[in-house]
Design an enzyme around this catalytic site. Structure first.
Site, mmCIF file in Angstrom:
data_model
loop_
_atom_site.group_PDB
_atom_site.id
_atom_site.type_symbol
_atom_site.label_atom_id
_atom_site.label_comp_id
_atom_site.label_asym_id
_atom_site.label_seq_id
_atom_site.Cartn_x
_atom_site.Cartn_y
_atom_site.Cartn_z
ATOM 1 N N ARG A 149 -6.802 95.630 30.872
ATOM 2 C CA ARG A 149 -6.091 94.607 30.103
ATOM 3 C C ARG A 149 -4.635 94.469 30.521
ATOM 4 O O ARG A 149 -4.004 93.435 30.273
ATOM 5 C CB ARG A 149 -6.268 94.858 28.600
ATOM 6 C CG ARG A 149 -7.707 94.562 28.145
ATOM 7 C CD ARG A 149 -7.911 94.866 26.681
ATOM 8 N NE ARG A 149 -7.758 96.264 26.359
ATOM 9 C CZ ARG A 149 -8.720 97.179 26.440
ATOM 10 N NH1 ARG A 149 -9.927 96.813 26.813
ATOM 11 N NH2 ARG A 149 -8.488 98.438 26.146
ATOM 12 N N GLU A 182 -9.465 113.575 25.232
ATOM 13 C CA GLU A 182 -9.881 114.458 24.148
ATOM 14 C C GLU A 182 -10.843 115.523 24.697
ATOM 15 O O GLU A 182 -10.727 116.704 24.393
ATOM 16 C CB GLU A 182 -10.564 113.605 23.073
ATOM 17 C CG GLU A 182 -10.587 114.255 21.734
ATOM 18 C CD GLU A 182 -11.214 113.326 20.703
ATOM 19 O OE1 GLU A 182 -11.234 112.100 20.925
ATOM 20 O OE2 GLU A 182 -11.688 113.854 19.686
HETATM 21 P P1 AMP Z 1 -3.645 106.311 26.122
HETATM 22 O O1 AMP Z 1 -3.729 106.840 27.517
HETATM 23 O O2 AMP Z 1 -4.221 107.244 25.108
HETATM 24 O O3 AMP Z 1 -2.242 105.851 25.771
HETATM 25 O O4 AMP Z 1 -4.605 105.045 26.052
HETATM 26 C C1 AMP Z 1 -4.161 103.808 26.516
HETATM 27 C C2 AMP Z 1 -5.264 103.022 27.169
HETATM 28 O O5 AMP Z 1 -6.491 103.081 26.441
HETATM 29 C C3 AMP Z 1 -4.849 101.572 27.240
HETATM 30 O O6 AMP Z 1 -5.171 101.082 28.532
HETATM 31 C C4 AMP Z 1 -5.643 100.895 26.145
HETATM 32 O O7 AMP Z 1 -6.145 99.663 26.583
HETATM 33 C C5 AMP Z 1 -6.778 101.839 25.800
HETATM 34 N N1 AMP Z 1 -6.866 102.137 24.354
HETATM 35 C C6 AMP Z 1 -6.649 103.346 23.759
HETATM 36 N N2 AMP Z 1 -6.844 103.299 22.441
HETATM 37 C C7 AMP Z 1 -7.170 102.026 22.144
HETATM 38 C C8 AMP Z 1 -7.450 101.307 20.922
HETATM 39 N N3 AMP Z 1 -7.451 101.915 19.727
HETATM 40 N N4 AMP Z 1 -7.720 99.988 21.009
HETATM 41 C C9 AMP Z 1 -7.726 99.362 22.202
HETATM 42 N N5 AMP Z 1 -7.465 99.966 23.390
HETATM 43 C C10 AMP Z 1 -7.182 101.276 23.371
#
Ligand code: AMP
Length: 171
Positions: free
Chosen positions: A58, A95
């Site tokens: 995205r 996780e």
């Molecule tokens: P993180 O590495 O945990 O910051 O996760 C970020 C990535 O995971 C981004 O590319 C987001 O598009 C996706 N992502 C994580 N959690 C969500 C959520 N609750 N809703 C939508 N996309 C998420």
């Protein structure tokens, strides 16, 4: 513009316990996309940005539009095994287990200043790994722009040396 009304919560997607922030209603509203892009440009227009790095998938949507608007190159950061030429990679904790992201080794020049774009900041692992990739190939991170931040996960803590913009924050 009030952007939260364009974000739809999908409960238990992609797995139980996750509330997925769906941006597809926002993508259906050209005025909302334009508002996101203008806010990103406004914040970073004086930061000397020379390229936009979008995180799969995205981050590609907002990244390419911003790059076109600012007249800058767009560079994709992808999941493993997707980029065809020589890559460098960086991994991050999930996780359960680890994941990684890749960039083409020749995607950026030494010292080139980049703005990273993604749709959402959750734990910060993906964005932190992306900063690592950029620095590994000798370029510099001028900032990171997100449409959404899940503030309660405190992803910023992993990115505290960078200039971060998020347009919607769920505390
Ligand atoms: P993180 O590495 O945990 O910051 O996760 C970020 C990535 O995971 C981004 O590319 C987001 O598009 C996706 N992502 C994580 N959690 C969500 C959520 N609750 N809703 C939508 N996309 C998420």
């Amino acid at each position: 513009m009030e952007l939260t009304k364009y974000i739809r919560d999908i409960v238990d997607f992609p797995k139980e316990g996750i509330v997925f922030k769906d941006i597809t209603p926002l993508l259906k509203a050209p005025e909302a996309v334009a508002s996101v892009i203008s806010s990103f440009e406004e914040k970073f227009k004086s930061a000397g940005v020379e390229a936009i790095v979008g995180i799969e998938s995205r981050g590609f949507i907002f990244g390419i539009v911003l790059a076109q608007k600012m007249g800058l190159p767009f560079i994709p950061v992808r999941k493993p095994g997707k980029l065809p030429a020589e890559t460098v990679s960086a991994s991050y904790e999930l996780e359960y287990g680890t994941d990684s992201v890749e960039i083409h080794k020749d995607a950026l020049a030494k010292g080139q200043k980049v703005l990273i774009v993604d749709d959402l900041l959750a734990t910060g692992g993906t964005a932190a790994a992306t900063t690592e990739l950029i620095e590994k190939i000798g370029a510099e991170v001028a900032g990171i722009a997100f449409v959404i931040e899940l503030g309660f996960l405190n992803g910023r803590a992993k990115l505290d040396s960078y200039d971060i913009l998020s347009l919607i924050n769920y505390e």
